[in-house]
Design a protein around this motif. Structure first.
Motif, PDB file in Angstrom:
ATOM      1  N   GLY A  28       0.865  -1.299   0.080  1.00 22.31           N
ATOM      2  CA  GLY A  28       0.111   0.024  -0.187  1.00 22.31           C
ATOM      3  C   GLY A  28       1.087   1.218   0.101  1.00 22.31           C
ATOM      4  O   GLY A  28       1.875   1.125   0.037  1.00 22.31           O
ATOM      5  N   ARG A  29       0.272   2.407   0.168  1.00 18.06           N
ATOM      6  CA  ARG A  29       1.183   3.598   0.113  1.00 18.06           C
ATOM      7  C   ARG A  29       0.463   4.741   1.194  1.00 18.06           C
ATOM      8  O   ARG A  29      -0.728   4.678   1.187  1.00 18.06           O
ATOM      9  CB  ARG A  29       1.207   4.243  -1.340  1.00 18.06           C
ATOM     10  N   VAL A  30       1.391   5.531   1.569  1.00 17.91           N
ATOM     11  CA  VAL A  30       0.866   6.539   2.204  1.00 17.91           C
ATOM     12  C   VAL A  30       1.363   7.862   1.410  1.00 17.91           C
ATOM     13  O   VAL A  30       2.721   7.853   1.022  1.00 17.91           O
ATOM     14  CB  VAL A  30       1.545   6.694   3.651  1.00 17.91           C
ATOM     15  N   ASP A  35      -1.672  15.806  -2.724  1.00 14.76           N
ATOM     16  CA  ASP A  35      -3.105  15.196  -2.871  1.00 14.76           C
ATOM     17  C   ASP A  35      -3.890  16.070  -3.882  1.00 14.76           C
ATOM     18  O   ASP A  35      -3.922  17.188  -4.038  1.00 14.76           O
ATOM     19  CB  ASP A  35      -3.861  14.799  -1.724  1.00 14.76           C
ATOM     20  N   HIS A  36      -4.599  15.057  -4.869  1.00 15.87           N
ATOM     21  CA  HIS A  36      -5.483  15.808  -5.760  1.00 15.87           C
ATOM     22  C   HIS A  36      -4.662  16.577  -6.995  1.00 15.87           C
ATOM     23  O   HIS A  36      -5.190  17.396  -7.459  1.00 15.87           O
ATOM     24  CB  HIS A  36      -6.636  16.604  -5.533  1.00 15.87           C
ATOM     25  N   THR A  37      -3.308  16.385  -6.830  1.00  7.65           N
ATOM     26  CA  THR A  37      -2.467  17.160  -7.832  1.00  7.65           C
ATOM     27  C   THR A  37      -2.394  16.025  -9.120  1.00  7.65           C
ATOM     28  O   THR A  37      -1.871  16.528 -10.131  1.00  7.65           O
ATOM     29  CB  THR A  37      -1.134  17.493  -7.535  1.00  7.65           C
ATOM     30  N   ASP A  38      -2.436  14.757  -8.761  1.00 10.88           N
ATOM     31  CA  ASP A  38      -1.807  13.950  -9.999  1.00 10.88           C
ATOM     32  C   ASP A  38      -2.638  13.776 -11.308  1.00 10.88           C
ATOM     33  O   ASP A  38      -2.118  13.843 -12.208  1.00 10.88           O
ATOM     34  CB  ASP A  38      -1.795  12.332  -9.330  1.00 10.88           C
ATOM     35  N   TYR A  39      -4.068  14.058 -11.192  1.00 12.60           N
ATOM     36  CA  TYR A  39      -4.836  14.070 -12.281  1.00 12.60           C
ATOM     37  C   TYR A  39      -4.724  15.379 -12.941  1.00 12.60           C
ATOM     38  O   TYR A  39      -5.432  15.739 -13.937  1.00 12.60           O
ATOM     39  CB  TYR A  39      -6.266  13.270 -11.926  1.00 12.60           C
ATOM     40  N   ILE A 173      -2.429   8.632 -11.376  1.00 14.61           N
ATOM     41  CA  ILE A 173      -1.603   7.621 -11.519  1.00 14.61           C
ATOM     42  C   ILE A 173      -0.715   7.263 -10.318  1.00 14.61           C
ATOM     43  O   ILE A 173      -0.041   6.311 -10.063  1.00 14.61           O
ATOM     44  CB  ILE A 173      -0.433   7.684 -12.648  1.00 14.61           C
ATOM     45  N   MET A 174      -0.941   8.179  -9.359  1.00 18.36           N
ATOM     46  CA  MET A 174      -0.081   7.899  -8.089  1.00 18.36           C
ATOM     47  C   MET A 174      -0.131   6.785  -7.487  1.00 18.36           C
ATOM     48  O   MET A 174       0.954   6.255  -7.133  1.00 18.36           O
ATOM     49  CB  MET A 174      -0.565   9.055  -7.071  1.00 18.36           C
ATOM     50  N   ASP A 175      -1.314   6.243  -7.205  1.00 15.40           N
ATOM     51  CA  ASP A 175      -1.451   4.878  -6.393  1.00 15.40           C
ATOM     52  C   ASP A 175      -0.664   3.732  -6.787  1.00 15.40           C
ATOM     53  O   ASP A 175      -0.002   3.000  -6.305  1.00 15.40           O
ATOM     54  CB  ASP A 175      -2.827   4.807  -5.837  1.00 15.40           C
ATOM     55  N   ALA A 224     -17.685  12.220  -5.420  1.00 12.98           N
ATOM     56  CA  ALA A 224     -16.928  13.296  -5.342  1.00 12.98           C
ATOM     57  C   ALA A 224     -15.795  13.476  -5.870  1.00 12.98           C
ATOM     58  O   ALA A 224     -15.305  14.562  -6.145  1.00 12.98           O
ATOM     59  CB  ALA A 224     -17.107  13.451  -3.647  1.00 12.98           C
ATOM     60  N   TYR A 225     -14.881  12.185  -5.833  1.00 11.00           N
ATOM     61  CA  TYR A 225     -13.584  12.444  -6.550  1.00 11.00           C
ATOM     62  C   TYR A 225     -13.720  12.930  -8.105  1.00 11.00           C
ATOM     63  O   TYR A 225     -13.169  13.727  -8.516  1.00 11.00           O
ATOM     64  CB  TYR A 225     -12.870  11.035  -6.340  1.00 11.00           C
ATOM     65  N   ASN A 226     -14.636  12.102  -8.714  1.00 11.94           N
ATOM     66  CA  ASN A 226     -14.806  12.352 -10.178  1.00 11.94           C
ATOM     67  C   ASN A 226     -15.346  13.845 -10.235  1.00 11.94           C
ATOM     68  O   ASN A 226     -15.072  14.613 -11.340  1.00 11.94           O
ATOM     69  CB  ASN A 226     -15.900  11.439 -10.899  1.00 11.94           C
TER      70      ASN A 226
HETATM   71  C1  GLA Z   1      -6.849   8.595  -4.793  1.00 12.16           C
HETATM   72  C2  GLA Z   1      -6.481   8.375  -6.330  1.00 12.16           C
HETATM   73  C3  GLA Z   1      -4.978   9.168  -6.560  1.00 12.16           C
HETATM   74  C4  GLA Z   1      -4.980  10.549  -6.295  1.00 12.16           C
HETATM   75  C5  GLA Z   1      -5.585  10.664  -4.712  1.00 12.16           C
HETATM   76  C6  GLA Z   1      -5.728  11.904  -4.213  1.00 12.16           C
HETATM   77  O1  GLA Z   1      -5.840   7.987  -4.048  1.00 12.16           O
HETATM   78  O2  GLA Z   1      -6.274   7.192  -6.666  1.00 12.16           O
HETATM   79  O3  GLA Z   1      -4.806   8.833  -8.035  1.00 12.16           O
HETATM   80  O4  GLA Z   1      -5.851  11.533  -7.181  1.00 12.16           O
HETATM   81  O5  GLA Z   1      -6.595  10.003  -4.397  1.00 12.16           O
HETATM   82  O6  GLA Z   1      -4.429  12.594  -4.151  1.00 12.16           O
END
Ligand code: GLA
Length: 394
Positions: A28-30, A35-39, A173-175, A224-226
């Motif tokens: 997993g990742r932290v 945050d919310h910069t990758d897209y 693409i972050m995760d 809400a993410y979308n």
């Molecule tokens: C989720 C998404 C990531 C990223 C984060 C917010 O984890 O899968 O791509 O947008 O939210 O930073």
């Protein structure tokens, strides 16, 4: 995670009465910051952690994909002859079907397969349990089918799986990168436009990272993410029209441009853009601060990031705000922020190792005073990305 491979192999034998051929594990990742910069084609600084997902699998002559999720005690059997039917009653299985479908749509026939899913990552807590499941299965099929995907290829396939109708989250693409890529235990500074990466080693010494699971379910996360994502696209188009400068993404917006043109943006678009533009700056500064061993500065940026996510991006919640506020008021804590998509899930604090007991006590008391569930603490360490191996005895 290593012991988990043994547990997964033993569980596979117990459930299916035979030995697995392959084991894959993906962390997993932290996300430390960004945050919310990758897209928005910006920068992120995730770190693969020592908690993850493990799969044990073998081919079978049956025309089916059989999967057992040990921690949930649930099994599914999906015929692989035609289109792979989504499993509304076992949503976890859809991540695997989504990945399998990606291999199929790239022309690879799927063998009959038995898979045992195990892991020690908290599920649905914002530590990328879904990405680690997708990445582990993509790496496993890659190895089994000999498809020759690189780590990046595995990450991109896993992201495409998440976008597909089986899951339907238009994630960045972050995760998947964080779970697939690291070849050494370090955080990764990722430029989400060029996909260039740089390992960021955490300073040796008394600094520590602790993940605090608010236990608040991330119910709004998908929809809400979308919505946030389309608000950013709209903000970008509006700024492009106002400035006359071609802008491919909010990544291209400078703080000066936002100051000049922002007044013309309707709310909440201005606030969303303000978060993204300032967060990109914080990511780069935080990577530098960590590399320079300046934990107080890195912590200050963590806290500023939380405030921006709470106020401008509106993806925090009372539980995460309480964790961040309490942490920042605790001696020895450098900074604290919600991490990941938000709407519940986890926060991450940067602190001096010996401040952990005081932080745990303070946050627990703050939660008890509000009659919220007891939060969980996970001290985390950096880990390497996905690995897959064939078992010799198979
Ligand atoms: C989720 C998404 C990531 C990223 C984060 C917010 O984890 O899968 O791509 O947008 O939210 O930073």
């Amino acid at each position: 995670m290593t012991d988990l491979a043994g547990t997964a192999i033993a569980a596979y034998r117990k459930i299916y009465g035979a030995s697995p051929e392959f084991v894959a594990r993906a962390p997993g990742r932290v996300n430390l910051i960004g945050d919310h910069t990758d897209y928005n084609e910006g920068w992120v600084l995730p770190m693969a952690i020592n908690l993850g997902t493990v799969l044990a699998a073998a081919r079978t002559p049956n025309n089916a994909l059989e999967v057992h999720a040990r921690r949930m005690g649930e099994s599914v059997m999906v015929p692989i002859g035609g289109e792979l039917p989504a499993q509304p009653r076992a949503p976890w299985a859809n991540y695997l079907l989504a990945v399998a479908d990606q291999f199929r749509s790239r022309g690879h026939a799927l063998p009959g397969l038995r898979v045992l899913v195990d892991g020690d990552l908290p599920l649905g807590a914002g530590l990328s349990s879904s990405a680690s499941l997708e990445v582990a299965f993509a790496a496993l099929l890659n190895e089994m089918l000999g498809t020759g995907l690189s780590r990046r290829g595995v990450a991109l396939l896993a992201q495409a799986a998440e976008h597909s109708p089986y899951v339907g989250v238009q994630c960045g693409i972050m995760d998947q990168f964080a779970s697939a890529l690291p070849e050494e235990p370090a955080a990764v500074l990722l430029d989400c436009r060029t996909l260039a990466t740089r390992p960021v080693r955490l300073p040796a010494g008394d600094g520590a990272l602790v993940v605090i699971d608010s236990r608040r379910e991330r119910t709004l996360a998908g929809s809400a993410y979308n919505t946030r994502r389309s608000e950013c696209e709209e903000a970008c188009r509006a700024l492009e029209a106002a400035s006359g400068v071609p802008l491919a993404a909010l990544r291209d917006v400078t703080p000066a441009m936002l100051d000049e043109q922002g007044a013309g943006l309707r709310e909440p678009l201005l606030a969303r853009a303000r978060h993204v533009v300032s967060e990109n700056e914080r990511v780069l500064l935080c990577a530098e601060a960590l590399e320079a061993g300046n934990l107080p500065e890195a912590g200050r940026l963590f806290t500023a990031s939380h405030e921006s996510l709470a106020r401008d991006y509106e993806v925090s919640c009372p539980e995460l705000d309480t964790i961040a506020e309490t942490a920042v008021g605790t001696e020895g804590v450098h900074g604290c922020r919600m991490t990941g998509a938000g709407f519940g899930g986890c926060a991450v604090a940067l602190l001096e190792q010996d401040a952990l007991p005081a932080l745990r006590k303070a946050v627990r008391e703050a939660f008890a005073a509000r009659a919220w569930e007891v939060p969980h603490f996970h001290p985390v360490k950096p880990a390497c990305g996905v690995e897959c191996f064939r078992l010799e005895t198979a």
